[in-house]
Design an enzyme around this catalytic site. Sequence first.
Site, mmCIF file in Angstrom:
data_model
loop_
_atom_site.group_PDB
_atom_site.id
_atom_site.type_symbol
_atom_site.label_atom_id
_atom_site.label_comp_id
_atom_site.label_asym_id
_atom_site.label_seq_id
_atom_site.Cartn_x
_atom_site.Cartn_y
_atom_site.Cartn_z
ATOM 1 N NE ARG A 64 -2.950 -1.283 2.931
ATOM 2 C CZ ARG A 64 -3.160 -2.528 3.201
ATOM 3 N NH1 ARG A 64 -3.498 -3.338 2.424
ATOM 4 N NH2 ARG A 64 -2.867 -3.271 4.442
ATOM 5 C CE1 TYR A 68 -3.215 4.285 0.073
ATOM 6 C CE2 TYR A 68 -1.923 3.808 2.011
ATOM 7 C CZ TYR A 68 -3.067 3.717 1.372
ATOM 8 O OH TYR A 68 -3.993 2.843 1.977
ATOM 9 C CE1 TYR A 90 -12.693 5.004 2.149
ATOM 10 C CE2 TYR A 90 -14.201 5.160 3.960
ATOM 11 C CZ TYR A 90 -13.113 4.613 3.476
ATOM 12 O OH TYR A 90 -12.496 3.602 4.033
ATOM 13 C CB VAL A 95 -10.438 10.341 9.725
ATOM 14 C CG1 VAL A 95 -10.672 9.540 10.658
ATOM 15 C CG2 VAL A 95 -10.377 12.030 10.400
ATOM 16 C CD GLN A 164 -6.735 0.819 7.946
ATOM 17 O OE1 GLN A 164 -7.048 1.077 6.723
ATOM 18 N NE2 GLN A 164 -5.406 0.703 8.344
ATOM 19 C CB THR A 233 -14.953 0.520 12.959
ATOM 20 O OG1 THR A 233 -14.378 1.278 11.649
ATOM 21 C CG2 THR A 233 -14.309 1.365 14.131
#
Length: 260
Positions: A64, A68, A90, A95, A164, A233
């Site tokens: 990842r 990014y 989204y 955050v 996560q 979550t």
Amino acid sequence: NGRLACVGLGMLLGGHLSPRAEAEIRSADVVFAAVSDPLVELWVEDMHADVRSLQSCYAEGKSRHRTYDEMLALIMAELRAGRRVCGVFYGHPGVFARMPHRAVALARAEGFAAVMEPGISAEDCLYADLGIDPGEVGCAHFEASQFLLYRRRIDPSAYLVLWQVSLAGDRSHRRYASGRAHRALLVDRLSEDYPLDHAVTLYEAATLAIQRPRADVLALRDLPDAELRLQSTLVLPPVHALRPDAGMMSRIARLDEVDP
Ligand code: SAM
């Protein structure tokens, strides 16, 4: 002279977008969208003729961090070409989302104007849907893997929220789910501070108006076998009441005697 705005769409399709974020989307030259759902992408395409999906940067097995970096490179190339760029994410763009922060910081370091427009995050929906006020007894938020891999001090008289959680224990940053054994380790770690029968909540905010949020309550020990999704979550309510600090209370009482 390029300009960057990273904006949040909120969680609910068509329901959470702020007027300021919408204005940033509509006035941009090019829009990059990193959103979780093709339907959401279609909605953004309704607001702008040149919407480019960043979704293709993700791939199973690819780190990842690399994903990014690639997203950042796409955004920066347009910015350096002097265009007004809007990055659309989204929830809240800042955050539990590092890339938009990096993009704003890099843009500013290169002399471009850059702003972040907040959005309604999963955290905001959680407070509303689960009826939690983070100010009542306090509320700590951690990313689940970081929580597992580092020693943290938990306050079990406050709420604990783990993000996560479906990726808990993944050190590779290449997978889209970690296994049952990793989650058993998470339960193990949490059992240092919480009883195994502690009632925890798996929470998923609704992303479409026709959905209801998920708020499944289960015993902590059952977490390894629970159905976890990328958008799950985990919320642990406090396990004991606030403990008064008698020493501090008497120090404050003494102050009040001197200076009533
Ligand atoms: N920026 C997003 C926000 O403002 O909510 C969060 C992005 S973070 C990379 C992804 C994590 O957010 C998920 O693993 C989950 O913990 C949480 N999340 C995302 N969608 C959610 C949803 N619909 N309900 C509850 N939590 C969600």
